[in-house]
Design a protein around this motif. Structure first.
Motif, PDB file in Angstrom:
ATOM      1  N   TYR A   1     -21.702  21.238  37.749  1.00  0.00           N
ATOM      2  CA  TYR A   1     -20.528  20.312  36.779  1.00  0.00           C
ATOM      3  C   TYR A   1     -19.525  19.311  37.186  1.00  0.00           C
ATOM      4  O   TYR A   1     -18.795  18.969  37.047  1.00  0.00           O
ATOM      5  N   ALA A   2     -20.408  18.841  38.415  1.00  0.00           N
ATOM      6  CA  ALA A   2     -20.507  17.855  38.971  1.00  0.00           C
ATOM      7  C   ALA A   2     -19.059  17.550  40.052  1.00  0.00           C
ATOM      8  O   ALA A   2     -18.473  16.537  38.815  1.00  0.00           O
ATOM      9  N   THR A   3     -18.484  18.519  40.129  1.00  0.00           N
ATOM     10  CA  THR A   3     -16.832  18.445  40.612  1.00  0.00           C
ATOM     11  C   THR A   3     -16.837  18.396  42.323  1.00  0.00           C
ATOM     12  O   THR A   3     -17.820  19.536  42.732  1.00  0.00           O
TER      13      THR A   3
ATOM     14  N   GLY B   1      -5.128  15.959  47.487  1.00  0.00           N
ATOM     15  CA  GLY B   1      -5.028  14.834  47.400  1.00  0.00           C
ATOM     16  C   GLY B   1      -6.462  13.727  47.210  1.00  0.00           C
ATOM     17  O   GLY B   1      -6.358  13.144  46.492  1.00  0.00           O
ATOM     18  N   VAL B   2      -6.808  14.063  48.800  1.00  0.00           N
ATOM     19  CA  VAL B   2      -8.041  12.684  49.217  1.00  0.00           C
ATOM     20  C   VAL B   2      -9.276  13.482  48.146  1.00  0.00           C
ATOM     21  O   VAL B   2     -10.029  12.632  48.294  1.00  0.00           O
ATOM     22  N   THR B   3      -9.084  14.626  47.659  1.00  0.00           N
ATOM     23  CA  THR B   3     -10.184  14.524  46.864  1.00  0.00           C
ATOM     24  C   THR B   3     -10.341  14.487  45.884  1.00  0.00           C
ATOM     25  O   THR B   3     -11.038  13.283  45.552  1.00  0.00           O
ATOM     26  N   VAL B   4      -8.901  14.300  44.795  1.00  0.00           N
ATOM     27  CA  VAL B   4      -9.318  14.386  44.190  1.00  0.00           C
ATOM     28  C   VAL B   4      -9.340  12.490  43.907  1.00  0.00           C
ATOM     29  O   VAL B   4      -9.936  11.786  43.579  1.00  0.00           O
TER      30      VAL B   4
ATOM     31  N   ALA C   1     -18.165  27.858  44.672  1.00  0.00           N
ATOM     32  CA  ALA C   1     -17.919  26.471  44.643  1.00  0.00           C
ATOM     33  C   ALA C   1     -18.941  25.164  44.369  1.00  0.00           C
ATOM     34  O   ALA C   1     -19.111  24.874  43.789  1.00  0.00           O
ATOM     35  N   GLN C   2     -20.530  25.993  45.699  1.00  0.00           N
ATOM     36  CA  GLN C   2     -20.717  24.754  45.723  1.00  0.00           C
ATOM     37  C   GLN C   2     -21.891  25.243  44.251  1.00  0.00           C
ATOM     38  O   GLN C   2     -22.553  24.164  43.764  1.00  0.00           O
ATOM     39  N   PHE C   3     -21.810  26.367  44.656  1.00  0.00           N
ATOM     40  CA  PHE C   3     -23.406  26.654  42.387  1.00  0.00           C
ATOM     41  C   PHE C   3     -22.546  25.982  41.423  1.00  0.00           C
ATOM     42  O   PHE C   3     -22.645  25.279  41.154  1.00  0.00           O
TER      43      PHE C   3
END
Length: 343
Positions: free
Chosen positions: A43-45, A169-172, A36-38
């Motif tokens: 990809y700026a996510t 929800g809070v991340t989006v 996920a970190q990679f």
């Protein structure tokens, strides 16, 4: 062989067996976190969101097989350790740099948002557990707060679903805010300090606060980060107060045992924050523990994803989405009104 030697040998053997049981699941959770970190860096996510989604994609690993015990350990114990280590990011001298009026605004915004969420949740068909989880996440520090609050709530069969939904929800919403709020700042013609207070006081996750703040100016970024850390510092007192109230008024869990008056991870958070306030933690160690905290939380949220049934999470419904959005709009409006009054 003496009795002491036998006991030591037995304890050592039990520890080795326990580690062997946990290692596969912990390793898988860490691998998902690293992936996920990679992807986040390329990809700026948000890494938290990616860890959650990747974990859900391999949720079969949390249902059966050798990985189940380690995944459960990562989702609970590593989560608490990660929250505890957040304390190294807090110091009183850092907070005092804001000034008493802005400190009052930030603290008031956090408390008011939580109370607002608890008050309006019933209109969206939800009870106090989900209301506190979502409002606390919006008010304090997004996914990290969601995981800390979830750890003290009385557990039932839907605890994991509520946590997963809240983190998503809070991340989006935090990502959306990172893009939309700098535009709003320009439309409202806020100065650098005002913009920093608004961004730091309203965006849910630290990474998105930094991204939004420094996209405007260095001064805005510094102010936004400072304000955000003030909200993070509210995590321990809010969790402590909630723990005491839950212990006093909530129904006992099925095993009949009340939760501890003060959870161990909250004690560790406060101790680290206190030590750091006196400047007793070297900068290199602070940086190391801060990075360790992030990786532990990333691993924990990956494990939570692997323990989740996506269909059940989505069944939470549109009313839950509306509740998080309303709470987000509330804190944004409140902080903006405070900025107009104080600056």
């Amino acid at each position: 062989m003496s009795v002491l030697t036998q006991i030591t040998s037995l304890q050592s053997g039990e520890l080795q067996n326990k580690l062997r049981q946990l290692l596969p699941g912990v390793a898988v959770s860490a691998l998902v976190a690293i992936t996920a970190q990679f992807l986040a860096e390329h990809y700026a996510t948000p890494a938290m969101l990616l860890a959650l989604l990747l974990g859900i994609a391999v949720s079969f690993l949390g249902e059966e097989g050798k990985t189940v015990p380690g995944i459960a350990f990562s989702a609970r114990s590593l989560l608490r350790l990660g929250v505890a280590l957040l304390g190294v990011r807090i110091s009183m001298s850092l907070m005092m740099g804001l000034g008493w009026d802005l400190i009052a605004l930030v603290v008031g915004g956090v408390v008011a948002t939580i109370l607002f969420g608890l008050a309006v949740a019933r209109f969206f068909g939800h009870k106090w557990r989900f209301a506190f989880l979502t409002a606390g996440s919006v008010a304090i520090c997004g996914a990290s707060a969601a995981m800390a609050i979830s750890a003290i709530l009385p557990r039932d069969e839907r605890s994991e679903e509520r946590l997963i939904f809240t983190v998503m929800g809070v991340t989006v919403l935090s990502t959306v805010a990172m893009i939309a709020y700098p535009i709003l700042v320009n439309l409202l013609e806020l100065n650098s300090i005002q913009a920093g207070v608004f961004l730091g006081g309203t965006i849910h996750d630290v990474a998105q606060v930094v991204g939004a703040g420094f996209s405007i100016s260095e001064q805005t970024g510094d102010t936004a980060t400072l304000v955000k850390l003030m909200r993070v510092a509210m995590l321990a007192p809010i969790v402590l107060a909630a723990s005491l109230m839950i212990r006093s008024f909530a129904e006992l869990p099925s095993d009949g045992k009340r939760p501890p008056v003060l959870p161990g991870f909250v004690i560790a958070f406060l101790v680290l924050a206190g030590i750091n306030s006196f400047g007793l933690i070297p900068a290199a160690i602070t940086e190391f523990l801060s990075h360790a905290s992030r990786w532990l939380l990333l691993t924990a949220i990956a494990a939570v994803g692997m323990k989740t049934n996506l269909k059940q999470v989505l069944a939470v419904g549109g009313a839950a989405i509306a509740l998080i959005i309303v709470e987000t709009l509330f804190i944004a409006g409140l902080i903006l009104a405070g900025i107009e009054l104080l600056t």
